[in-house]
Design an enzyme around this catalytic site. Structure first.
Site, PDB file in Angstrom:
ATOM      1  N   SER A  50      42.982 106.869 -45.302  1.00 37.74           N
ATOM      2  CA  SER A  50      41.906 106.144 -44.612  1.00 37.74           C
ATOM      3  C   SER A  50      41.995 104.630 -44.736  1.00 37.74           C
ATOM      4  CB  SER A  50      40.540 106.632 -45.114  1.00 37.74           C
ATOM      5  OG  SER A  50      40.219 107.873 -44.520  1.00 37.74           O
ATOM      6  N   LYS A  53      41.955 102.857 -41.440  1.00 37.50           N
ATOM      7  CA  LYS A  53      40.760 102.369 -40.751  1.00 37.50           C
ATOM      8  C   LYS A  53      40.593 100.864 -40.889  1.00 37.50           C
ATOM      9  CE  LYS A  53      38.247 106.758 -41.131  1.00 37.50           C
ATOM     10  NZ  LYS A  53      39.112 107.536 -42.035  1.00 37.50           N
ATOM     11  N   SER A 110      33.798 106.383 -44.185  1.00 38.70           N
ATOM     12  CA  SER A 110      35.190 106.653 -43.821  1.00 38.70           C
ATOM     13  C   SER A 110      35.247 107.765 -42.772  1.00 38.70           C
ATOM     14  CB  SER A 110      36.024 107.037 -45.046  1.00 38.70           C
ATOM     15  OG  SER A 110      37.407 106.884 -44.778  1.00 38.70           O
TER      16      SER A 110
END
Length: 425
Positions: A50, A53, A110
């Site tokens: 993640s 992101k 997330s």
């Protein structure tokens, strides 16, 4: 027979526990100077999970900055976005989400579904957006990063490095200081419900004000962190942690050592990191022929870059020195703990410095690390012969096995050391 089986099983388990972590990588960077304060496997290919992101957010911030979107704009939710696996915000197909909520959902929760919503809004489709992400990575100097999706969900072709994530972290702060404050959020309210976050370092490590955590099975536990102490900002990346707790603990340790090392670099006291025992005067000769900063490699993106905008630094939760600051305590010990000469026997040398006080601080710090094993460890600071004054920092009066064990212990704390035998004052 049973005993042999148990012994074999024990050996297998012990070997497995002793094996290095193949997913581990880390880097610590002084944002303003660009100095690399520590690095391990920093250019090795790793799965970002993640942390992906962060690039999705970079492109969203860019769209906001260029006026292509506003914080109040609604982003449509496709069936593909709604179908993403957790972590997610559970947005519904055919619905929409405001841009500001999308930012918070990606940072705090997330949310994979929301990352895809953003990717489709900016790129038309997630694959097209992934191409934009990779192109932006190249533009920012992230030469070893390739994106295949907007969220960081498993994809064998989606790779990065700890160094590239550090570059991205610095760019997020320097290019979009007006949005960086979102990374300090630990929760947000969405449709009347409080959504908690994953980044426990924001609460557990003083001075932390962002950035992002990440996890998939192939990556292990990742985190990119920025923290400020006394006006100095460090960015650190840890990849491949076994658990979130151990990853966070390791990050705290890296930052602790990074702030200490950065302060030594400021004073020009850190002359060399490794073996300084080629003979009397050799260390001084080498020091006079090379720059004082041993950690001289700069993060490419920080070379020639302006410092983080004042609005970021002023908004940071800067940490004041704790009452029982161990470094201040070591300094306060003064010369009383320093033996006038190195005793015969074995010693552990932890550095050589151009300043006696800095050498004493380093030796005291090493003794503090070793206190649980050695009790009241004896430290020594001696001046090496040569044209330039060089002060050796050592823990002394050790047996050989003590010295070797102590050096291994210090290495786990990130402190470079060398075992010295038959030391002559």
């Amino acid at each position: 027979m049973l005993g042999l089986c148990l012994l074999t099983m024990f050996c297998v388990v012990a070997t497995a526990q002793a094996a290095p972590n193949p997913r581990y990588a880390s880097i610590v960077v002084d944002v303003e100077s660009g100095d690399i304060l520590s690095a391990a496997n920093a250019d090795a290919a790793r799965y970002p999970a993640s942390l992906t992101k962060m690039m999705t957010l970079y492109l969203l911030f860019e769209a906001l900055d260029e006026g292509r979107l506003s914080l109040d704009d609604e982003l449509p939710v496709s069936a593909h976005a709604a179908a993403q696996p957790p972590s997610k915000l559970w947005v519904r197909k055919g619905g929409s989400i405001p841009v500001e909520d999308a930012i918070l959902a990606m940072i705090v929760r997330s949310a994979n579904d929301v990352a895809v919503v953003v990717g489709e809004a900016l790129g038309g489709s997630e694959p097209a957006f992934a191409h934009q992400m990779t192109a932006k990575a190249r533009e920012l100097g992230m030469a070893d990063t390739t994106f295949r999706n907007a969220s960081g969900l498993p994809d064998a072709g989606q790779m990065t490095t700890a160094r590239d994530i550090a570059r991205l972290s610095v760019h997020l702060m320097q290019d979009f200081p007006q949005y960086y404050g979102y990374f300090a959020r630990t929760q947000f309210v969405y449709k009347g419900k409080t959504i908690p976050g994953h980044n426990n370092l924001l609460d557990s490590y003083p001075g932390t004000d962002g950035l992002k955590t990440g996890y998939i099975d192939d990556s292990g536990f990742n985190v990119a962190t920025s923290a400020v102490h006394d006006g100095r900002r460090l960015v650190s990346v840890v990849m491949g942690g076994f658990t979130a707790r151990s990853r966070d603990s390791h990050m705290a340790s890296l930052l602790d050592r990074g702030f200490v090392r950065a302060s030594l670099l400021d004073r020009g006291d850190w002359i060399a990191k490794a073996d300084l025992f080629e003979g009397r005067g050799a260390a001084a000769a080498r020091a006079s022929a090379s720059p004082t900063k041993a950690v001289g490699t700069s993060l490419a993106v920080a070379q020639g870059a302006t410092p983080v905008e004042a609005s970021v630094r002023d908004g940071a939760r800067q940490a004041s020195a704790p009452v029982d600051d161990p470094i201040r305590r070591l300094i306060a010990q003064g010369d009383a703990a320093v033996s006038p000469a190195v005793a015969q026997g074995w010693a552990v040398q932890v550095g050589a410095f151009s300043n006696r006080n800095s050498a004493r601080l380093r030796a005291s710090q090493a003794a503090d690390y070793l206190a649980s094993d050695l009790g009241q460890a004896t430290i020594s600071v001696t001046e090496a012969q040569g044209e330039q004054a060089v002060y050796r920092a050592r823990v002394v009066d050790l047996q050989e096995d003590q010295a070797r064990h102590s050096c291994r212990q210090l290495a786990t704390q990130g402190m470079e050391c060398v075992v010295v035998a038959g030391v002559d004052p």
